[in-house]
Design a protein around this motif. Structure first.
Motif, PDB file in Angstrom:
ATOM      1  N   ASP A 198      72.061 -87.388-101.892  1.00 47.61           N
ATOM      2  CA  ASP A 198      73.159 -86.737-102.603  1.00 47.61           C
ATOM      3  C   ASP A 198      73.397 -85.427-101.858  1.00 47.61           C
ATOM      4  O   ASP A 198      72.608 -84.487-101.949  1.00 47.61           O
ATOM      5  CB  ASP A 198      72.746 -86.498-104.069  1.00 47.61           C
ATOM      6  N   LEU A 199      74.480 -85.388-101.086  1.00 46.05           N
ATOM      7  CA  LEU A 199      74.653 -84.312-100.105  1.00 46.05           C
ATOM      8  C   LEU A 199      75.050 -82.982-100.751  1.00 46.05           C
ATOM      9  O   LEU A 199      74.744 -81.919-100.223  1.00 46.05           O
ATOM     10  CB  LEU A 199      75.746 -84.738 -99.101  1.00 46.05           C
ATOM     11  N   CYS A 200      75.771 -83.037-101.866  1.00 52.00           N
ATOM     12  CA  CYS A 200      76.271 -81.819-102.551  1.00 52.00           C
ATOM     13  C   CYS A 200      75.854 -81.948-104.009  1.00 52.00           C
ATOM     14  O   CYS A 200      76.679 -82.256-104.867  1.00 52.00           O
ATOM     15  CB  CYS A 200      77.790 -81.738-102.475  1.00 52.00           C
TER      16      CYS A 200
ATOM     17  N   GLY B  96      74.366 -79.954-106.517  1.00 53.36           N
ATOM     18  CA  GLY B  96      74.356 -79.013-107.636  1.00 53.36           C
ATOM     19  C   GLY B  96      75.547 -79.192-108.563  1.00 53.36           C
ATOM     20  O   GLY B  96      76.645 -79.439-108.071  1.00 53.36           O
TER      21      GLY B  96
ATOM     22  N   ASP C  73      79.802 -85.634-103.045  1.00 53.19           N
ATOM     23  CA  ASP C  73      80.598 -85.185-104.203  1.00 53.19           C
ATOM     24  C   ASP C  73      81.094 -83.793-103.825  1.00 53.19           C
ATOM     25  O   ASP C  73      80.497 -82.777-104.169  1.00 53.19           O
ATOM     26  CB  ASP C  73      79.696 -85.159-105.447  1.00 53.19           C
TER      27      ASP C  73
ATOM     28  N   PRO D  72      82.804 -80.181-102.783  1.00 49.10           N
ATOM     29  CA  PRO D  72      83.448 -79.046-103.452  1.00 49.10           C
ATOM     30  C   PRO D  72      84.960 -79.233-103.380  1.00 49.10           C
ATOM     31  O   PRO D  72      85.478 -79.584-102.316  1.00 49.10           O
ATOM     32  CB  PRO D  72      83.029 -77.835-102.600  1.00 49.10           C
TER      33      PRO D  72
ATOM     34  N   LEU E  93      81.657 -82.155 -94.418  1.00 51.68           N
ATOM     35  CA  LEU E  93      80.631 -82.849 -95.210  1.00 51.68           C
ATOM     36  C   LEU E  93      80.749 -84.367 -95.058  1.00 51.68           C
ATOM     37  O   LEU E  93      79.739 -85.070 -94.863  1.00 51.68           O
ATOM     38  CB  LEU E  93      80.748 -82.434 -96.682  1.00 51.68           C
TER      39      LEU E  93
HETATM   40  C1  LIG Z   1      81.485 -80.941-107.050  1.00 48.97           C
HETATM   41  S1  LIG Z   1      80.009 -80.058-106.970  1.00 48.97           S
HETATM   42  C2  LIG Z   1      78.813 -81.329-107.049  1.00 48.97           C
HETATM   43  C3  LIG Z   1      78.549 -81.796-108.461  1.00 48.97           C
HETATM   44  C4  LIG Z   1      77.298 -82.618-108.574  1.00 48.97           C
HETATM   45  N1  LIG Z   1      77.321 -83.772-107.705  1.00 48.97           N
HETATM   46  C5  LIG Z   1      77.042 -83.081-109.983  1.00 48.97           C
HETATM   47  O1  LIG Z   1      77.383 -84.227-110.327  1.00 48.97           O
HETATM   48  O2  LIG Z   1      76.503 -82.309-110.784  1.00 48.97           O
HETATM   49  C6  LIG Z   1      79.942 -79.581-105.301  1.00 48.97           C
HETATM   50  C7  LIG Z   1      78.662 -78.889-104.883  1.00 48.97           C
HETATM   51  O3  LIG Z   1      78.715 -78.728-103.460  1.00 48.97           O
HETATM   52  C8  LIG Z   1      78.017 -77.576-103.147  1.00 48.97           C
HETATM   53  N2  LIG Z   1      78.343 -77.139-101.783  1.00 48.97           N
HETATM   54  C9  LIG Z   1      79.150 -76.136-101.375  1.00 48.97           C
HETATM   55  N3  LIG Z   1      79.103 -76.018-100.037  1.00 48.97           N
HETATM   56  C10 LIG Z   1      78.264 -76.977 -99.581  1.00 48.97           C
HETATM   57  C11 LIG Z   1      77.781 -77.328 -98.301  1.00 48.97           C
HETATM   58  N4  LIG Z   1      78.163 -76.678 -97.208  1.00 48.97           N
HETATM   59  N5  LIG Z   1      76.912 -78.351 -98.222  1.00 48.97           N
HETATM   60  C12 LIG Z   1      76.516 -79.027 -99.324  1.00 48.97           C
HETATM   61  N6  LIG Z   1      76.935 -78.723-100.553  1.00 48.97           N
HETATM   62  C13 LIG Z   1      77.802 -77.707-100.692  1.00 48.97           C
HETATM   63  C14 LIG Z   1      78.424 -76.593-104.236  1.00 48.97           C
HETATM   64  O4  LIG Z   1      77.478 -75.544-104.322  1.00 48.97           O
HETATM   65  C15 LIG Z   1      78.447 -77.502-105.455  1.00 48.97           C
HETATM   66  O5  LIG Z   1      77.204 -77.436-106.104  1.00 48.97           O
END
Ligand SMILES: C[S@@+](CC[C@H](N)C(=O)[O-])C[C@H]1O[C@@H](n2cnc3c(N)ncnc32)[C@H](O)[C@@H]1O
Length: 498
Positions: free
Chosen positions: A304-306, A308, A376, A378, A410
């Protein structure tokens, strides 16, 4: 949501006797200076939320719970405060247009606190079943208590003017003679014009009819239902169902809960049952279930690449545990990575690892790659406006441009990191073509070893109905006004084995 709360202070005078019992008089004849000087705690909470949003750039959903606790609101008052704060924020565009007709100067020349108090008054008058005299008295009382006596006459006079017509008549007057459909929808449904345009474009890009726009905007203005998911193999829905939840009709192991604060349920507090939009559940499950070209089976590795704050990671982790797979959840922001760990706490710890890293360079640490990768990304969140009442006023068209390189970076990294035969899911909670189809097309250009799978069919395969009708040209788009979910986009991209 009804405004006629038992013991509603708006219905009582200062001695506790009910006001205007006969209903024969619409307004108190008392001068503003002689009326209520107390702030009703529920309205005070709503006011604090609006002030925090407009003065401190705060997020309403983060401020509201603390304010409710600080003022010790009971369940009913908390519901009233939530509806008032969120409704006033969502409706701000329409309400400011109405106020513009009733205030003798441009709204930006008003004290911002007075403007917020007026918005709270207008929402009560236009969209809640608050008797007009109560909306006036209580808003003036609130202003006297928290701003001072100065503006009470102005607030009283303006709200009296507003109260002379119901919302439908105000709207008729505001849009009368207006021909530009975007402006009309913007005023009627309280969205900035650029978002109306962006959502019209989004409907067309995903094969729907532009005439749906008003239904979509209307869906953004309704409070979303609370959806819960029991983590497969870890949680059960028994407690939630006993507490009044009803089984979700879109996705298995889910419940729609309208019976109050979910935080009081033990299964939710333990993290085994989680609040998660049904659209988010569907896209995560679609990635977990889709067939790989490499046979799959036990022992896959997922990324899961993103990740948070970890909603989809928790669901993926639980499904991975059932299948004998492992999950790496990556998130670059340390405080959000902490939330991912918390979300995964209910999942057996041997299944998952949390990595704190920029997703655009993560692949180097995993030379063997992954079988399934969730991106997923940003995004602007234009598909989840109903959840974040203030975000429509904060987002700017430039956000679409600013996020584009990150989204492409990404997805490209995921394509480089997925194993031959594996699948990447590209997901956004925005339907805008600039952050959905355009990103996918750009990243796939010239990459003959990748192909789009039928994402609509993949969603159907994990849905209860099996007929979501979300697919269009191999990608899929869910909609609040059609599916009752956030507007989640899904593309499933498979790397060929050779
Ligand atoms: C749409 S949210 C993801 C939601 C998460 N999948 C969930 O279901 O709870 C996008 C996430 O990507 C992170 N993000 C931002 N820049 C990023 C980067 N360069 N690489 C990976 N993640 C990144 C943000 O911090 C944020 O937590």
């Amino acid at each position: 949501m009804t405004d006629r709360r038992p013991n509603d202070p708006s219905r009582r005078n200062e001695r506790g006797r009910e006001r205007n019992r006969s209903g024969s008089r619409k307004f108190s004849t008392a001068a503003p200076s002689e009326r209520t000087r107390r702030a009703d705690p529920a309205r005070l909470v709503a006011f604090e939320v609006l002030r925090a949003v407009s003065a401190d750039d705060a997020y309403a959903n983060l401020v509201l719970p603390g304010s409710i606790r600080k003022h010790r609101l009971g369940r009913q008052d908390a519901g009233f405060a939530t509806e008032l704060a969120y409704g006033a924020l969502r409706g701000q565009g329409t309400y400011d247009a109405i106020l513009g007709q009733c205030v003798d100067r441009p709204l930006d020349q008003l004290d911002p606190a007075v403007l917020d108090a007026l918005r709270i008054g207008v929402h009560q008058l236009m969209a809640m079943r608050v008797p007009p005299h109560a909306a006036l008295d209580q808003t003036v009382g609130l202003a006297r208590a928290v701003i001072g006596a100065g503006p009470s006459s102005l607030i009283n006079a303006v709200l009296r003017k507003v109260s002379r017509r119901p919302l439908a008549e105000w709207l008729d007057e505001l849009v009368g003679g207006m021909e530009e459909p975007v402006r009309v929808s913007s005023l009627k449904f309280s969205h900035p014009e650029w978002i109306v345009r962006a959502l019209r474009q989004s409907l067309v890009a995903h094969g729907r009819n532009v005439s749906e726009i008003d239904n979509l905007l209307q869906a953004d203005n309704a409070a979303p239902e609370v959806n819960l998911v029991a983590l497969p193999g870890i949680g059960t829905l028994d407690e939630v169902l006993q507490a009044g939840g009803r089984p979700g009709d879109l996705v298995e192991d889910s419940v729609v809960f309208a019976a109050g604060d979910v935080g009081r349920l033990e299964s939710v507090r333990s993290g085994k049952v989680r609040v998660q939009d049904a659209g988010s559940q569907l896209v995560a499950r679609a990635l977990a279930a889709v067939e790989l070209d490499s046979g799959g089976g036990k022992g896959e590795s997922w990324l899961d690449l993103c990740a948070g704050p970890g909603g989809k990671a928790a669901l993926l982790g639980a499904v991975a545990a059932q299948g004998g797979h492992v999950l790496v959840a990556n998130e670059p922001a340390e405080h959000r990575a902490a939330l991912v760990r918390q979300a995964l706490d209910a999942v057996p710890s041997h299944v998952w690892t949390v990595r704190v890293d920029d997703g655009r360079t993560v692949g180097a640490a995993y030379p063997d790659g992954f079988d399934r990768i969730l991106v997923d990304a940003p995004c602007t969140g234009l598909g989840a406006l109903r959840r974040r009442p203030e975000s429509r006023w904060r987002r700017k068209p430039a956000d679409l441009v600013d996020l584009a390189p990150l989204q492409r970076g990404l997805l490209s990294e995921a394509l480089d990191t997925v194993r031959p035969g594996g699948v990447v899911a590209y997901v956004t909670c925005s339907p805008h073509p600039a952050e959905t189809t355009a990103v996918v097309q750009d990243c796939l250009r010239g990459r003959k070893d990748f192909s789009l799978l039928d994402a609509g069919a993949a969603l159907d395969a994990v849905s209860i109905t099996g007929a979501l009708n979300a697919g269009h040209e191999s990608t899929a788009q869910l909609w609040p006004h059609v599916h009752g979910t956030d507007a989640m986009f899904l593309a499933l991209i498979r790397r060929s084995r050779h």
